[in-house]
Design a protein around this motif. Structure first.
Motif, PDB file in Angstrom:
ATOM      1  N   PRO A 193       0.837  -1.196   0.000  1.00  0.00           N
ATOM      2  CA  PRO A 193       0.000   0.000   0.000  1.00  0.00           C
ATOM      3  C   PRO A 193       0.873   1.247   0.000  1.00  0.00           C
ATOM      4  N   ALA A 194       0.358   2.351  -0.554  1.00  0.00           N
ATOM      5  CA  ALA A 194       1.187   3.544  -0.694  1.00  0.00           C
ATOM      6  C   ALA A 194       0.423   4.809  -0.342  1.00  0.00           C
ATOM      7  N   GLY A 195       1.049   5.626   0.513  1.00  0.00           N
ATOM      8  CA  GLY A 195       0.471   6.902   0.900  1.00  0.00           C
ATOM      9  C   GLY A 195       1.502   8.006   0.714  1.00  0.00           C
ATOM     10  N   ASN A 196       2.325   8.172   1.747  1.00  0.00           N
ATOM     11  CA  ASN A 196       3.361   9.202   1.686  1.00  0.00           C
ATOM     12  C   ASN A 196       4.582   8.722   0.886  1.00  0.00           C
ATOM     13  N   LEU A 197       4.583   7.442   0.516  1.00  0.00           N
ATOM     14  CA  LEU A 197       5.565   6.817  -0.380  1.00  0.00           C
ATOM     15  C   LEU A 197       6.924   6.565   0.257  1.00  0.00           C
TER      16      LEU A 197
ATOM     17  N   ARG B 294       9.956  -6.984  -8.972  1.00  0.00           N
ATOM     18  CA  ARG B 294       9.243  -5.784  -9.426  1.00  0.00           C
ATOM     19  C   ARG B 294       8.351  -5.297  -8.287  1.00  0.00           C
ATOM     20  N   LEU B 295       8.240  -3.985  -8.196  1.00  0.00           N
ATOM     21  CA  LEU B 295       7.486  -3.384  -7.110  1.00  0.00           C
ATOM     22  C   LEU B 295       6.126  -2.916  -7.642  1.00  0.00           C
ATOM     23  N   ALA B 296       5.064  -3.228  -6.913  1.00  0.00           N
ATOM     24  CA  ALA B 296       3.737  -2.704  -7.284  1.00  0.00           C
ATOM     25  C   ALA B 296       3.208  -1.897  -6.103  1.00  0.00           C
ATOM     26  N   SER B 297       3.024  -0.618  -6.331  1.00  0.00           N
ATOM     27  CA  SER B 297       2.577   0.307  -5.302  1.00  0.00           C
ATOM     28  C   SER B 297       1.077   0.520  -5.497  1.00  0.00           C
ATOM     29  N   VAL B 298       0.307   0.407  -4.411  1.00  0.00           N
ATOM     30  CA  VAL B 298      -1.157   0.455  -4.547  1.00  0.00           C
ATOM     31  C   VAL B 298      -1.728   1.627  -3.759  1.00  0.00           C
TER      32      VAL B 298
ATOM     33  N   ALA C  44      -7.178   8.799  -3.023  1.00  0.00           N
ATOM     34  CA  ALA C  44      -5.914   9.394  -2.557  1.00  0.00           C
ATOM     35  C   ALA C  44      -4.794   8.877  -3.458  1.00  0.00           C
ATOM     36  N   ASP C  45      -4.910   9.210  -4.738  1.00  0.00           N
ATOM     37  CA  ASP C  45      -4.102   8.494  -5.733  1.00  0.00           C
ATOM     38  C   ASP C  45      -3.193   9.368  -6.615  1.00  0.00           C
ATOM     39  N   PRO C  46      -2.545  10.399  -6.082  1.00  0.00           N
ATOM     40  CA  PRO C  46      -1.727  11.251  -6.960  1.00  0.00           C
ATOM     41  C   PRO C  46      -0.552  10.503  -7.597  1.00  0.00           C
ATOM     42  N   PHE C  47      -0.025   9.514  -6.902  1.00  0.00           N
ATOM     43  CA  PHE C  47       1.102   8.753  -7.448  1.00  0.00           C
ATOM     44  C   PHE C  47       0.621   7.907  -8.629  1.00  0.00           C
TER      45      PHE C  47
ATOM     46  N   VAL D 288       2.277   1.168 -10.689  1.00  0.00           N
ATOM     47  CA  VAL D 288       1.446   1.767  -9.645  1.00  0.00           C
ATOM     48  C   VAL D 288       0.000   1.512 -10.054  1.00  0.00           C
ATOM     49  N   THR D 289      -0.813   1.100  -9.092  1.00  0.00           N
ATOM     50  CA  THR D 289      -2.227   0.900  -9.397  1.00  0.00           C
ATOM     51  C   THR D 289      -3.075   1.553  -8.313  1.00  0.00           C
ATOM     52  N   GLU D 290      -4.380   1.520  -8.503  1.00  0.00           N
ATOM     53  CA  GLU D 290      -5.277   2.060  -7.476  1.00  0.00           C
ATOM     54  C   GLU D 290      -6.448   1.106  -7.292  1.00  0.00           C
ATOM     55  N   VAL D 291      -7.010   1.131  -6.090  1.00  0.00           N
ATOM     56  CA  VAL D 291      -8.188   0.300  -5.798  1.00  0.00           C
ATOM     57  C   VAL D 291      -9.199   1.158  -5.033  1.00  0.00           C
ATOM     58  N   SER D 292     -10.475   0.869  -5.238  1.00  0.00           N
ATOM     59  CA  SER D 292     -11.529   1.649  -4.568  1.00  0.00           C
ATOM     60  C   SER D 292     -11.629   1.220  -3.103  1.00  0.00           C
TER      61      SER D 292
END
Ligand code: F0G
Length: 435
Positions: free
Chosen positions: A260-264, A288-292, A297-300, A345-349
């Motif tokens: 999971p990713a917030g402040n990175l 490989r890294l996958a940041s979610v 809250a998904d600017p990245f 980088v991906t996003e989830v609801s």
């Protein structure tokens, strides 16, 4: 200056280190309290500025492994065990609670029924969960440096977990702690820790990003040592997440690490550690890294999806309060490691996050909402064909179930659920057992 440390290894003095701006190349002394370069980019602690030259990967692995049998001292810590790759501080400066040492659960196809449900949910055959406390890993290093430098007080802004960790380590170090928290959005388990450990709280009218701006300002004005992940020693400690999980996999790289990713901070630190582990020959190839991120809250993610258009901060809104962050401090560092590891980088609801959390909770493992973003993200990436179903994947579960008890069950506040009458309950159980 390099001198002999506790178990025959060498140690460094922070004053002799140089921090470097990744943007303009300017340097500053390791004992600085100003973590941004004049060009406003946060300084990095360069790799290998303190690592012993010439030690083979085999010798280093053997050294790390040998420390697993330590009964006390900093070698017992899942952070300081890897000190040669983190920061080899002298034993006398180390503030540690034997942090790290968190379990790596195999939940893949061949595992027990309950756990297997998690990998089936993600659509993966070989899934591992790295479960446990992550903020402490950075905080043990940051607080040890703070104490070695003789600072008078420490501070951070936080969505809750960093504050809880800062409060605990400041209490151990005997330093006053100040935590800046967003007004109405901190889960009660985290707040309880900060209060109980005796931190002074500043409740900011606004969100985490407002709290972050304020704490940087106040820390600068009052000469208080800042322990957010803008402090490169925090990130140095967080690298141990990667070293410990690679060690647990006997240095066989997984294909993917999903988190999971917030402040990175975690993305940056784990990515840097993976690259360093490969450079040092500890692993044969870089996972490989996958940041979610959470959709609200998904600017990245937005930057990644647009071919790395410049970061555009958002007004964050997700029920996964730990990652309710719209202007991540470590954006540039995180982008660099996503690119260097061939990551995504991906996003989830929020719905996807809570659906994944329900599966993780029901498996008897449990986690706080933000952590479930990793499993939800893995599921999404498998569905999109980015991660192959047969890939070897580690999903990082950053926070404990009890951190956020308001949202623990998905069925409203704990203790307020409707309970059936006893007769009805017994009838149900009887039916379930005889079916
Ligand atoms: N998971 C949890 C449980 C967190 O508390 C955080 C961050 C993250 C994931 C994201 O990590 O920020 O390094 O990308 N919590 C911070 C805090 C910001 O203040 O406790 P990140």
């Amino acid at each position: 200056m390099v001198s002999e440390g506790g178990d025959g290894t060498t140690s460094v003095s922070v004053r002799d280190l140089l921090l470097r701006c990744p943007q303009c190349g300017a340097t500053t002394s390791g004992d600085t309290t100003q973590f941004r370069c004049t060009c406003s980019t946060p300084f990095d602690l360069p790799d290998a500025s303190f690592e012993p030259a010439g030690e083979s990967a085999e010798a280093l692995r053997a050294r790390f492994h040998g420390r697993l049998s330590a009964l006390g001292g900093s070698a017992r810590s899942g952070v300081w065990r890897y000190r040669e790759l983190i920061l080899p501080l002298a034993e006398e400066h180390i503030i540690s609670r034997q942090e790290g040492n968190t379990p790596l659960y195999a939940v893949g196809a061949g595992e027990r029924d309950g756990w297997r449900k998690i990998s089936m949910y993600a659509g993966l055959e070989r899934l591992f969960l790295k479960h446990g406390s992550f903020k402490d890993r950075g905080m043990t290093v940051g607080m040890s440096v703070a104490r070695a430098l003789g600072v008078r007080a420490v501070a951070c802004a936080s969505t809750g977990n960093t504050a809880a960790s800062l409060a605990a380590y400041a209490a151990q170090a005997g330093l006053p702690a100040l935590v800046f928290l967003p007004g109405n959005n901190v889960a009660s388990g985290k707040l309880a820790q900060s209060i109980a450990y005796g931190a002074r709280r500043v409740t900011v009218a606004g969100d985490f990003d407002d709290a972050m701006r304020q704490v940087e300002e106040v820390a600068g004005q009052l000469g208080i040592y800042l322990l957010n992940s803008i402090n490169p020693y925090r990130l140095a400690g967080q690298r141990s997440i990667a070293y410990e999980l690679l060690h647990q996999l006997n240095w066989q790289s997984p294909d993917w690490i999903v988190l999971p990713a917030g402040n990175l901070g975690n993305t940056s630190a784990i990515g840097a550690a993976l690259l360093r582990a490969a450079e040092r020959g500890l692993i044969a190839r870089v996972p490989r890294l996958a940041s979610v991120q959470a959709t609200g809250a998904d600017p990245f993610y937005r930057s990644f999806a647009s071919g790395w258009r410049a970061l555009a901060p958002v007004h964050a809104h997700t029920r996964a309060t730990a990652i309710n962050i719209g202007a991540p401090v470590s954006y540039a560092r995180a982008r660099a490691v996503i690119e260097a590891t061939g990551g995504v980088v991906t996003e989830v609801s929020d719905d996807e996050i809570f659906a994944a959390k329900a599966i993780i909770d029901r498996a008897g493992t449990g986690c706080e909402p933000a952590s479930a973003a990793s499993v939800a993200g893995a599921r999404r990436l498998v569905a999109e064909g980015v991660i192959a179903p047969g890939a070897h994947v580690v999903a990082v579960l950053t926070g404990h179930l009890l951190k956020d008890i308001e949202q623990a069950t998905g069925e409203g506040p704990v203790g307020e659920q409707e309970q059936p009458e006893v007769d009805e309950l017994l009838r149900d159980i009887h039916q379930a057992l005889s079916s």
